[in-house]
Design a protein around this motif. Structure first.
Motif, mmCIF file in Angstrom:
data_model
loop_
_atom_site.group_PDB
_atom_site.id
_atom_site.type_symbol
_atom_site.label_atom_id
_atom_site.label_comp_id
_atom_site.label_asym_id
_atom_site.label_seq_id
_atom_site.Cartn_x
_atom_site.Cartn_y
_atom_site.Cartn_z
ATOM 1 N N MET A 1 1.152 -1.029 0.125
ATOM 2 C CA MET A 1 -0.061 0.323 -0.023
ATOM 3 C C MET A 1 1.172 1.507 -0.102
ATOM 4 S SD MET A 1 -2.726 0.821 -0.437
ATOM 5 C CE MET A 1 -4.495 0.381 0.803
ATOM 6 N N GLU A 2 2.050 1.143 0.782
ATOM 7 C CA GLU A 2 3.495 2.264 0.409
ATOM 8 C C GLU A 2 3.360 2.746 -0.617
ATOM 9 O OE1 GLU A 2 7.186 3.302 2.831
ATOM 10 O OE2 GLU A 2 5.119 2.294 4.296
ATOM 11 N N GLN A 3 3.828 1.409 -1.406
ATOM 12 C CA GLN A 3 4.268 2.000 -2.785
ATOM 13 C C GLN A 3 2.878 2.731 -3.754
ATOM 14 O OE1 GLN A 3 5.678 -1.944 -4.378
ATOM 15 N NE2 GLN A 3 6.640 -0.826 -6.689
ATOM 16 N N GLN A 4 2.268 2.140 -2.870
ATOM 17 C CA GLN A 4 1.233 2.884 -4.047
ATOM 18 C C GLN A 4 0.505 4.214 -4.454
ATOM 19 O OE1 GLN A 4 -2.158 0.483 -3.680
ATOM 20 N NE2 GLN A 4 -2.018 -0.765 -5.371
ATOM 21 N N GLU A 5 1.120 4.562 -2.367
ATOM 22 C CA GLU A 5 1.086 6.126 -2.107
ATOM 23 C C GLU A 5 2.525 6.808 -3.008
ATOM 24 O OE1 GLU A 5 -1.136 8.057 -1.009
ATOM 25 O OE2 GLU A 5 -2.958 6.041 -1.125
ATOM 26 N N LEU A 6 3.670 5.858 -2.813
ATOM 27 C CA LEU A 6 4.412 6.886 -3.166
ATOM 28 C C LEU A 6 4.530 6.997 -5.095
ATOM 29 C CD1 LEU A 6 7.329 8.116 -2.685
ATOM 30 C CD2 LEU A 6 8.135 5.656 -3.301
ATOM 31 N N LEU A 7 3.715 6.181 -5.672
ATOM 32 C CA LEU A 7 4.118 6.025 -7.054
ATOM 33 C C LEU A 7 2.441 7.005 -7.462
ATOM 34 C CD1 LEU A 7 3.846 2.098 -7.992
ATOM 35 C CD2 LEU A 7 5.722 4.004 -8.254
ATOM 36 N N LYS A 8 2.074 7.012 -6.054
ATOM 37 C CA LYS A 8 0.730 8.436 -6.847
ATOM 38 C C LYS A 8 1.725 9.737 -6.668
ATOM 39 C CE LYS A 8 -4.148 6.454 -6.352
ATOM 40 N NZ LYS A 8 -5.147 6.405 -5.131
ATOM 41 N N ASP A 9 2.469 9.844 -5.497
ATOM 42 C CA ASP A 9 3.076 11.561 -5.352
ATOM 43 C C ASP A 9 3.756 11.731 -6.585
ATOM 44 O OD1 ASP A 9 1.850 11.972 -2.963
ATOM 45 O OD2 ASP A 9 3.487 10.985 -1.984
ATOM 46 N N VAL A 10 4.543 10.447 -7.042
ATOM 47 C CA VAL A 10 5.766 10.742 -8.678
ATOM 48 C C VAL A 10 4.689 11.233 -9.691
ATOM 49 C CG1 VAL A 10 7.469 9.551 -9.475
ATOM 50 C CG2 VAL A 10 7.490 8.737 -7.113
ATOM 51 N N ILE A 11 3.295 10.601 -9.493
ATOM 52 C CA ILE A 11 2.761 10.750 -10.975
ATOM 53 C C ILE A 11 1.851 12.216 -10.730
ATOM 54 C CG2 ILE A 11 0.768 9.193 -10.124
ATOM 55 C CD1 ILE A 11 2.737 9.191 -14.035
ATOM 56 N N GLU A 12 1.800 12.911 -9.904
ATOM 57 C CA GLU A 12 0.686 13.715 -9.021
ATOM 58 C C GLU A 12 1.496 14.897 -10.369
ATOM 59 O OE1 GLU A 12 -1.407 15.603 -6.370
ATOM 60 O OE2 GLU A 12 -0.009 14.887 -6.092
ATOM 61 N N PRO A 13 2.440 15.676 -10.471
ATOM 62 C CA PRO A 13 2.704 16.422 -11.367
ATOM 63 C C PRO A 13 2.240 16.078 -12.612
ATOM 64 C CG PRO A 13 4.211 16.558 -9.890
ATOM 65 C CD PRO A 13 3.605 14.484 -9.435
ATOM 66 N N ILE A 14 2.090 14.635 -13.346
ATOM 67 C CA ILE A 14 2.398 14.840 -14.477
ATOM 68 C C ILE A 14 0.549 14.198 -14.816
ATOM 69 C CG2 ILE A 14 2.340 12.739 -15.755
ATOM 70 C CD1 ILE A 14 5.191 12.520 -15.350
ATOM 71 N N TYR A 15 -0.056 13.912 -13.778
ATOM 72 C CA TYR A 15 -1.504 13.827 -14.038
ATOM 73 C C TYR A 15 -2.150 15.024 -13.573
ATOM 74 C CZ TYR A 15 -6.441 12.030 -12.459
ATOM 75 O OH TYR A 15 -7.484 12.776 -11.707
ATOM 76 N N ARG A 16 -1.602 15.499 -13.221
ATOM 77 C CA ARG A 16 -2.012 17.613 -13.120
ATOM 78 C C ARG A 16 -1.934 17.875 -13.814
ATOM 79 N NH1 ARG A 16 -0.057 19.814 -7.291
ATOM 80 N NH2 ARG A 16 1.793 19.999 -9.362
ATOM 81 N N ALA A 17 -1.267 18.105 -15.121
ATOM 82 C CA ALA A 17 -1.168 18.325 -16.414
ATOM 83 C C ALA A 17 -1.598 17.658 -17.221
ATOM 84 C CB ALA A 17 1.149 18.208 -16.974
ATOM 85 N N LYS A 18 -2.311 16.749 -17.178
ATOM 86 C CA LYS A 18 -2.506 15.969 -18.199
ATOM 87 C C LYS A 18 -3.724 16.703 -19.317
ATOM 88 C CE LYS A 18 -6.969 13.951 -16.182
ATOM 89 N NZ LYS A 18 -7.703 13.020 -16.371
ATOM 90 N N PHE A 19 -4.450 17.203 -18.871
ATOM 91 C CA PHE A 19 -5.018 18.103 -19.432
ATOM 92 C C PHE A 19 -4.621 19.029 -20.727
ATOM 93 C CE2 PHE A 19 -6.788 22.383 -21.063
ATOM 94 C CZ PHE A 19 -7.974 22.268 -21.941
#
Length: 117
Positions: A1-19
């Motif tokens: 579960m902790e690894q998924q949170e870390l991956l979400k933290d890593v990908i979040e800036p790209i996710y926010r720039a998705k549009f």
């Protein structure tokens, strides 16, 4: 579960720039299609189309990675961004080489024209 949170933290800036990634991808694809309408443009039209497709794939993978925390999708999204910047890096180097060639040709031509007077 902790690894998924870390991956979400890593990908979040790209996710926010998705549009913006999707918008840029669509504009690059349309630019490539319009470029292909000219005779010379057919030769280079695939480059912006390819870059646009790669950017759209990255945005889609970033969305999936952020929603699921999947490490493979995170890696795929980052690899596609790398490919996008590689395409444009090579393209800029080609444009710079053409610019230098044209500038030198013009300078030599101008110089020889001035010497003939």
């Amino acid at each position: 579960m902790e690894q998924q949170e870390l991956l979400k933290d890593v990908i979040e800036p790209i996710y926010r720039a998705k549009f913006w990634m999707q918008l840029t991808g669509v504009m690059l694809i349309l630019s490539g299609i319009l470029t292909a309408l000219s005779i010379v443009g057919i030769i280079v039209a695939w480059i912006p189309i390819w870059a646009g497709i790669v950017l759209m794939q990255s945005a889609k993978a970033a969305n999936i990675a952020f929603q699921s925390g999947d490490a493979r999708e995170t890696k795929f999204a980052l690899e596609k961004i790398k490919t996008h910047f590689t395409i444009f890096g090579v393209l800029i180097l080609i444009y710079l080489a053409i610019f230098v060639f044209v500038a030198l040709s013009g300078a030599i031509g101008f110089g020889s024209m001035m010497m003939s007077y």
